[in-house]
Scaffold this motif. Sequence first.
Motif, mmCIF file in Angstrom:
data_model
loop_
_atom_site.group_PDB
_atom_site.id
_atom_site.type_symbol
_atom_site.label_atom_id
_atom_site.label_comp_id
_atom_site.label_asym_id
_atom_site.label_seq_id
_atom_site.Cartn_x
_atom_site.Cartn_y
_atom_site.Cartn_z
ATOM 1 N N VAL A 84 76.114 39.166 65.527
ATOM 2 C CA VAL A 84 77.400 39.549 66.124
ATOM 3 C C VAL A 84 77.850 38.482 67.111
ATOM 4 C CG1 VAL A 84 78.582 41.229 67.591
ATOM 5 C CG2 VAL A 84 77.053 42.018 65.773
ATOM 6 N N ASP A 85 76.896 37.992 67.941
ATOM 7 C CA ASP A 85 77.238 36.971 68.930
ATOM 8 C C ASP A 85 77.633 35.653 68.264
ATOM 9 O OD1 ASP A 85 77.323 36.091 71.760
ATOM 10 O OD2 ASP A 85 75.671 34.786 71.149
ATOM 11 N N LEU A 86 76.952 35.298 67.168
ATOM 12 C CA LEU A 86 77.216 34.034 66.478
ATOM 13 C C LEU A 86 78.540 34.053 65.724
ATOM 14 C CD1 LEU A 86 76.105 31.208 65.519
ATOM 15 C CD2 LEU A 86 75.175 32.446 63.535
ATOM 16 N N THR A 87 78.757 35.131 64.964
ATOM 17 C CA THR A 87 79.925 35.182 64.074
ATOM 18 C C THR A 87 81.143 35.816 64.728
ATOM 19 O OG1 THR A 87 79.309 37.350 63.172
ATOM 20 C CG2 THR A 87 78.381 35.393 62.090
ATOM 21 N N GLN A 88 80.903 36.550 65.816
ATOM 22 C CA GLN A 88 81.962 37.331 66.452
ATOM 23 C C GLN A 88 82.551 38.352 65.477
ATOM 24 O OE1 GLN A 88 82.748 37.008 69.911
ATOM 25 N NE2 GLN A 88 80.796 35.918 69.669
ATOM 26 N N VAL A 89 81.754 38.760 64.493
ATOM 27 C CA VAL A 89 82.149 39.770 63.503
ATOM 28 C C VAL A 89 81.260 40.993 63.710
ATOM 29 C CG1 VAL A 89 82.331 40.345 61.050
ATOM 30 C CG2 VAL A 89 82.902 38.034 61.838
ATOM 31 N N SER A 90 81.842 42.111 64.085
ATOM 32 C CA SER A 90 81.044 43.297 64.410
ATOM 33 C C SER A 90 80.355 43.901 63.198
ATOM 34 C CB SER A 90 81.932 44.353 65.077
ATOM 35 O OG SER A 90 82.951 44.786 64.191
ATOM 36 N N LEU A 91 80.820 43.571 61.984
ATOM 37 C CA LEU A 91 80.217 44.115 60.766
ATOM 38 C C LEU A 91 79.054 43.274 60.255
ATOM 39 C CD1 LEU A 91 83.413 45.158 58.741
ATOM 40 C CD2 LEU A 91 81.974 46.589 60.191
ATOM 41 N N ALA A 92 78.747 42.165 60.922
ATOM 42 C CA ALA A 92 77.715 41.254 60.438
ATOM 43 C C ALA A 92 76.352 41.930 60.209
ATOM 44 C CB ALA A 92 77.570 40.078 61.397
ATOM 45 N N PRO A 93 75.905 42.878 61.066
ATOM 46 C CA PRO A 93 74.604 43.506 60.825
ATOM 47 C C PRO A 93 74.517 44.268 59.498
ATOM 48 C CG PRO A 93 75.293 43.869 63.093
ATOM 49 C CD PRO A 93 76.465 43.288 62.375
ATOM 50 N N ALA A 94 75.660 44.629 58.920
ATOM 51 C CA ALA A 94 75.642 45.317 57.627
ATOM 52 C C ALA A 94 74.993 44.447 56.562
ATOM 53 C CB ALA A 94 77.069 45.693 57.208
ATOM 54 N N GLY A 95 75.142 43.131 56.662
ATOM 55 C CA GLY A 95 74.520 42.233 55.698
ATOM 56 C C GLY A 95 73.007 42.285 55.766
ATOM 57 N N PHE A 96 72.464 42.343 56.987
ATOM 58 C CA PHE A 96 71.008 42.452 57.148
ATOM 59 C C PHE A 96 70.494 43.749 56.532
ATOM 60 C CE2 PHE A 96 67.291 43.942 59.432
ATOM 61 C CZ PHE A 96 66.453 42.828 59.431
ATOM 62 N N PHE A 97 71.200 44.842 56.783
ATOM 63 C CA PHE A 97 70.794 46.137 56.241
ATOM 64 C C PHE A 97 70.812 46.103 54.712
ATOM 65 C CE2 PHE A 97 71.016 50.602 55.169
ATOM 66 C CZ PHE A 97 70.281 51.241 56.162
ATOM 67 N N ALA A 98 71.836 45.461 54.130
ATOM 68 C CA ALA A 98 71.947 45.387 52.673
ATOM 69 C C ALA A 98 70.803 44.577 52.067
ATOM 70 C CB ALA A 98 73.293 44.781 52.284
ATOM 71 N N VAL A 99 70.341 43.549 52.773
ATOM 72 C CA VAL A 99 69.193 42.776 52.294
ATOM 73 C C VAL A 99 67.952 43.671 52.203
ATOM 74 C CG1 VAL A 99 67.581 40.923 52.910
ATOM 75 C CG2 VAL A 99 70.042 40.536 53.066
ATOM 76 N N SER A 130 58.842 48.855 51.562
ATOM 77 C CA SER A 130 58.889 49.229 52.977
ATOM 78 C C SER A 130 60.120 48.702 53.697
ATOM 79 C CB SER A 130 57.635 48.710 53.706
ATOM 80 O OG SER A 130 56.456 49.228 53.148
ATOM 81 N N ALA A 131 60.931 47.897 53.025
ATOM 82 C CA ALA A 131 61.994 47.147 53.707
ATOM 83 C C ALA A 131 62.993 48.037 54.436
ATOM 84 C CB ALA A 131 62.722 46.255 52.709
ATOM 85 N N LEU A 132 63.412 49.132 53.801
ATOM 86 C CA LEU A 132 64.429 49.984 54.434
ATOM 87 C C LEU A 132 63.867 50.794 55.587
ATOM 88 C CD1 LEU A 132 66.828 51.425 51.688
ATOM 89 C CD2 LEU A 132 67.446 50.225 53.786
ATOM 90 N N PHE A 133 62.642 51.294 55.449
ATOM 91 C CA PHE A 133 62.146 52.130 56.547
ATOM 92 C C PHE A 133 61.464 51.294 57.633
ATOM 93 C CE2 PHE A 133 58.231 52.590 53.887
ATOM 94 C CZ PHE A 133 57.261 52.310 54.822
ATOM 95 N N THR A 134 61.456 49.969 57.476
ATOM 96 C CA THR A 134 61.050 49.096 58.581
ATOM 97 C C THR A 134 62.303 48.460 59.183
ATOM 98 O OG1 THR A 134 60.605 47.313 56.987
ATOM 99 C CG2 THR A 134 58.750 48.659 57.689
ATOM 100 N N GLY A 135 62.893 47.501 58.458
ATOM 101 C CA GLY A 135 64.105 46.868 58.966
ATOM 102 C C GLY A 135 65.235 47.843 59.187
ATOM 103 N N GLY A 136 65.484 48.712 58.205
ATOM 104 C CA GLY A 136 66.569 49.684 58.317
ATOM 105 C C GLY A 136 66.380 50.647 59.462
ATOM 106 N N HIS A 137 65.154 51.086 59.673
ATOM 107 C CA HIS A 137 64.857 52.020 60.768
ATOM 108 C C HIS A 137 65.261 51.420 62.115
ATOM 109 C CE1 HIS A 137 62.470 55.041 63.045
ATOM 110 N NE2 HIS A 137 62.237 54.023 63.849
ATOM 111 N N TYR A 138 64.889 50.164 62.346
ATOM 112 C CA TYR A 138 65.178 49.554 63.643
ATOM 113 C C TYR A 138 66.642 49.173 63.790
ATOM 114 C CZ TYR A 138 60.238 49.692 64.600
ATOM 115 O OH TYR A 138 58.969 50.156 64.822
#
Length: 444
Positions: free
Chosen positions: A406-421, A262-270
Amino acid sequence: MTAQSEQAAPVTGHDSPTGDAPPRSLRRVVTGSIVGTVVEYYDFGIYGYMATVLAALFFHGGDPTAALLGTLAAFAVAFFLRIPGGILFGHIGDRYGRKRALSWTIILMCLATLGIGLLPTYFTIGIWATVLLVLLRCLQGIAAGGELGGATAFVAESAPRHKRAGLTSLVNVGINLGSLAAALTALAVNSVFTPEQIEDMAWRIPFLLSLPLAFIGIWIRSRMEDTPQFEELKESGEVAKVPAVVLFRDWRPTIVRIACLSALFTGGHYVVYVYGPIHMQTVGDHTAQMSFASTCLALVFGAVVMNAAGHLSDRVGRRRVFLAAAITGLLLPLPAFALMGGSSTAGAVLGQVLLSIPVSLSIGPAFSAFAELMSARVRYSGISLGMNVAQLILGGTAPFLCAWLVDLTQVSLAPAGFFAVCAALVLLGSIRMRETAGTHLRVD
């Protein structure tokens, strides 16, 4: 039979080959499940789409980022209530019938959403406005926790086995349509009213629309009949008195597998549909109108892909489609977030559409696979629990964590790591998964 032995053996003599509903009844079941899910997820999603407005109205403070994080934290709190909500409505659905439970989920959801639309703001009653908003959001979480498991069980237990994934994927099309209705409503409000008018009274309109939607959903669900498999359980006297006890005793490994898948259609969806428009506004400096329009396009595209993925999994199997979802979920997030955070409007839309692909691919086979892994005695409860565990850990936290990263790292691509998990968890769940396509649903 335990979950361990169920996963090892494809089909037993207690599987029901004759559970399909008559065509007319099947149409009512599918229509009722889709429409009800549309209403539920309009109500549940409109909070996220109005997050930036709610932040200014219900969370006091001079820091807009802190106010937004507070609003997203309240968004996440509702997901803690999805597990008890799933257990509560799962008990009703497995003990007294799928139809009864699904009728109550839609009533509770709509009352909570209507309540949000009637709330006084922080500037009127202070901190109590924040407290009441969070409480009503929690009621939404309880209702949402019982929706998908029930709708899935309802359609899966009524569908022909060779069309099961194609039909159950339509339940999730209902999620996209409900989210689409919420996004279109948010877009309309932002287009018709000025920011001052929205903060004054117009923000209430999307929440007050819950009332007429509730009447439509309740009327349609009242015309459905319970599933042949549940009726078979009642006639044989095999209905579980306390489904949760059976579930936790015999089905723990299956629950873990459902949670991973369920990980992608829960976390990924949001990430795609709730955090996505926030990212385009805060990182890419796009307008609210543009980000909501992009989200609408991505939702329509995702609905088409998920239903196609469901039909494909009826032909090639659940496992192969899950693997395709996981692989694309590992490859696409970096380029997608680079596009969404850029200044190009076309690029931002393309990025959001690309990110919707792995989410939709994972949804296609998911609901049919979950129903095929569970017994009818605990199917409502089991599917609800597995998905709600993923919703709690990944879904509710997704917008907050993405904004925080994004706020912590100041890196706009940071959410990509969460999606990959999220994609990696689907890969883990599907590698050792036995194929269930074409099997009869278990009754005992």
